[in-house]
Design a protein around this motif. Structure first.
Motif, PDB file in Angstrom:
ATOM      1  N   LYS A   1       0.831  -1.322   0.033  1.00  0.00           N
ATOM      2  CA  LYS A   1      -0.247  -0.046  -0.009  1.00  0.00           C
ATOM      3  C   LYS A   1       0.928   1.314  -0.076  1.00  0.00           C
ATOM      4  CE  LYS A   1      -3.347  -2.805   2.453  1.00  0.00           C
ATOM      5  NZ  LYS A   1      -3.811  -3.179   3.940  1.00  0.00           N
ATOM      6  N   GLN A   2       2.036   1.163  -0.318  1.00  0.00           N
ATOM      7  CA  GLN A   2       2.834   2.208  -0.288  1.00  0.00           C
ATOM      8  C   GLN A   2       3.633   2.798  -1.742  1.00  0.00           C
ATOM      9  OE1 GLN A   2       5.409   2.328   3.155  1.00  0.00           O
ATOM     10  NE2 GLN A   2       4.970   0.479   3.435  1.00  0.00           N
ATOM     11  N   LEU A   3       3.765   3.946  -1.820  1.00  0.00           N
ATOM     12  CA  LEU A   3       4.439   4.389  -3.282  1.00  0.00           C
ATOM     13  C   LEU A   3       5.799   5.109  -2.772  1.00  0.00           C
ATOM     14  CD1 LEU A   3       3.851   5.218  -6.273  1.00  0.00           C
ATOM     15  CD2 LEU A   3       3.039   7.199  -5.442  1.00  0.00           C
ATOM     16  N   PHE A   4       6.686   4.534  -3.570  1.00  0.00           N
ATOM     17  CA  PHE A   4       8.112   5.236  -3.486  1.00  0.00           C
ATOM     18  C   PHE A   4       8.369   5.695  -4.642  1.00  0.00           C
ATOM     19  CE2 PHE A   4       7.817   1.292  -1.196  1.00  0.00           C
ATOM     20  CZ  PHE A   4       8.206   1.592   0.177  1.00  0.00           C
ATOM     21  N   ILE A   5       8.837   7.171  -4.580  1.00  0.00           N
ATOM     22  CA  ILE A   5       9.332   7.990  -5.354  1.00  0.00           C
ATOM     23  C   ILE A   5      10.823   8.174  -5.168  1.00  0.00           C
ATOM     24  CG2 ILE A   5       9.282  10.106  -6.788  1.00  0.00           C
ATOM     25  CD1 ILE A   5       6.345  10.601  -5.823  1.00  0.00           C
ATOM     26  N   CYS A   6      11.569   7.264  -5.987  1.00  0.00           N
ATOM     27  CA  CYS A   6      13.053   7.250  -5.724  1.00  0.00           C
ATOM     28  C   CYS A   6      13.644   8.320  -6.671  1.00  0.00           C
ATOM     29  CB  CYS A   6      13.519   5.747  -6.096  1.00  0.00           C
ATOM     30  SG  CYS A   6      12.510   4.584  -5.494  1.00  0.00           S
ATOM     31  N   LEU A   7      14.426   9.148  -5.813  1.00  0.00           N
ATOM     32  CA  LEU A   7      15.224  10.500  -6.324  1.00  0.00           C
ATOM     33  C   LEU A   7      16.594   9.902  -6.536  1.00  0.00           C
ATOM     34  CD1 LEU A   7      13.185  13.267  -4.406  1.00  0.00           C
ATOM     35  CD2 LEU A   7      12.953  12.306  -6.644  1.00  0.00           C
ATOM     36  N   GLN A   8      17.771  10.909  -6.598  1.00  0.00           N
ATOM     37  CA  GLN A   8      19.111  10.713  -6.778  1.00  0.00           C
ATOM     38  C   GLN A   8      19.672  10.222  -5.285  1.00  0.00           C
ATOM     39  OE1 GLN A   8      18.955  14.300  -9.223  1.00  0.00           O
ATOM     40  NE2 GLN A   8      20.331  13.288 -10.545  1.00  0.00           N
ATOM     41  N   LYS A   9      19.139  11.100  -4.333  1.00  0.00           N
ATOM     42  CA  LYS A   9      19.645  10.737  -3.102  1.00  0.00           C
ATOM     43  C   LYS A   9      18.679  10.576  -1.994  1.00  0.00           C
ATOM     44  CE  LYS A   9      22.721  14.939  -4.206  1.00  0.00           C
ATOM     45  NZ  LYS A   9      22.610  16.415  -4.104  1.00  0.00           N
ATOM     46  N   THR A  10      17.463  10.576  -2.392  1.00  0.00           N
ATOM     47  CA  THR A  10      16.403  10.533  -1.250  1.00  0.00           C
ATOM     48  C   THR A  10      15.092   9.568  -1.976  1.00  0.00           C
ATOM     49  OG1 THR A  10      16.722  12.675  -0.677  1.00  0.00           O
ATOM     50  CG2 THR A  10      14.875  11.858   0.105  1.00  0.00           C
ATOM     51  N   THR A  11      14.523   8.713  -1.146  1.00  0.00           N
ATOM     52  CA  THR A  11      13.250   8.323  -1.537  1.00  0.00           C
ATOM     53  C   THR A  11      12.041   8.757  -0.877  1.00  0.00           C
ATOM     54  OG1 THR A  11      14.306   6.281  -2.014  1.00  0.00           O
ATOM     55  CG2 THR A  11      12.147   6.057  -1.579  1.00  0.00           C
TER      56      THR A  11
END
Length: 245
Positions: A49-59
DNA sequence: TGCCATGTTAAACT
DNA sequence: GAGTTTAACATGGC
């Protein structure tokens, strides 16, 4: 709204922002908005039930809880209720009434990706092994255990138990192996039915037991009870769902 | 209008 | 400290 299948819909809705740079982040989430600014989206994933937006240094981890929602392109609700808005050179993503957290490390080892019923990595044998360790647990609680069936929510729980004819108060250790296999299989199978029906806006129409008054199979009254240690609303038929205990 | 719900966590208790 | 119960949050539909 947000059980696992709905998260797949959210993920697909925002997937086109992969590779885009966040020009500005705003909203009332208790996170550092400056931290997000300037980072590009490397990947967008879901686990249960979770969405992850993975960035370069952070999620960015977004959990929609009961009432969470998300809109693309335009802000649909008042600015004061905006939890997180990500603004890009073209378009934007807006989240409302979600739980939002930041993680700095990789999330690869943070979750058991084989536990997600919506994932290609879903591993039913692994779910079975986890169930074997909890023979005293009621099936209605086991299905909601996100470590075992990540993405399964209360509707899916009720429909899976009805479809497999297992009484919600059955104990995991007492359910015959073939029935347990059926339950595990149906947890994934119904979740995909849920996804298709949800996309077509006909989900409710296909509920067999959830919120129903009469059993479609035997016409006995459907029972509504708050079952298990989770005490979530449970609908079942006492006549055609077998209690193993 | 008040109640309830597709969920989870943290605080407050035994 | 552990395990369990309660409270809190937040939105829309009936």
């Amino acid at each position: 709204m947000p059980e696992g299948p709905s998260l797949v819909i959210f993920r697909e809705a925002v997937s086109s922002f992969t590779g885009k740079k966040i020009l500005e982040a705003r909203g009332n989430a208790k996170i550092s908005m400056e931290r997000l600014q300037g980072q590009k989206i490397r990947d967008i994933r879901t686990w249960g039930k979770q969405l992850f937006i993975c960035l370069q240094k952070t999620t960015i981890r977004v959990h929609f809880l009961l009432f969470g929602s998300c809109s693309i392109g335009e802000q649909t609700k008042p600015a004061r209720s905006l939890r997180l808005g990500l603004i890009f050179s073209k378009g934007a993503i807006y989240f409302y009434s979600c739980s939002v957290k930041l993680t700095e490390g990789s999330i690869d080892t943070l979750y058991d990706w084989e536990a997600d019923v919506m994932s290609d990595k879903w591993n039913p044998a692994r779910a079975r092994k986890k169930l074997k360790l909890k023979p005293q647990t009621k099936v209605c609680d086991a299905l909601l255990d996100q470590e075992i069936f990540s993405g399964v929510g209360n509707i899916i729980k009720n429909e899976v138990l009805y479809r497999t004819r297992i009484h919600p108060d059955s104990l995991v250790g007492k359910v015959p192996p073939a029935r347990l296999t059926a339950m595990i299989r149906e947890a994934r199978n119904y979740s995909f039915d849920f996804l298709q029906w949800k996309k077509a806006f006909v989900l409710k129409k296909h509920w067999l037991v959830h919120t129903k008054k009469i059993c479609q199979r035997c016409e006995f009254p459907v029972i509504k009870k708050y079952c298990g240690s989770t005490r979530r609303r449970t609908f079942y038929c006492d006549n055609c769902q077998v209690k193993y205990k």
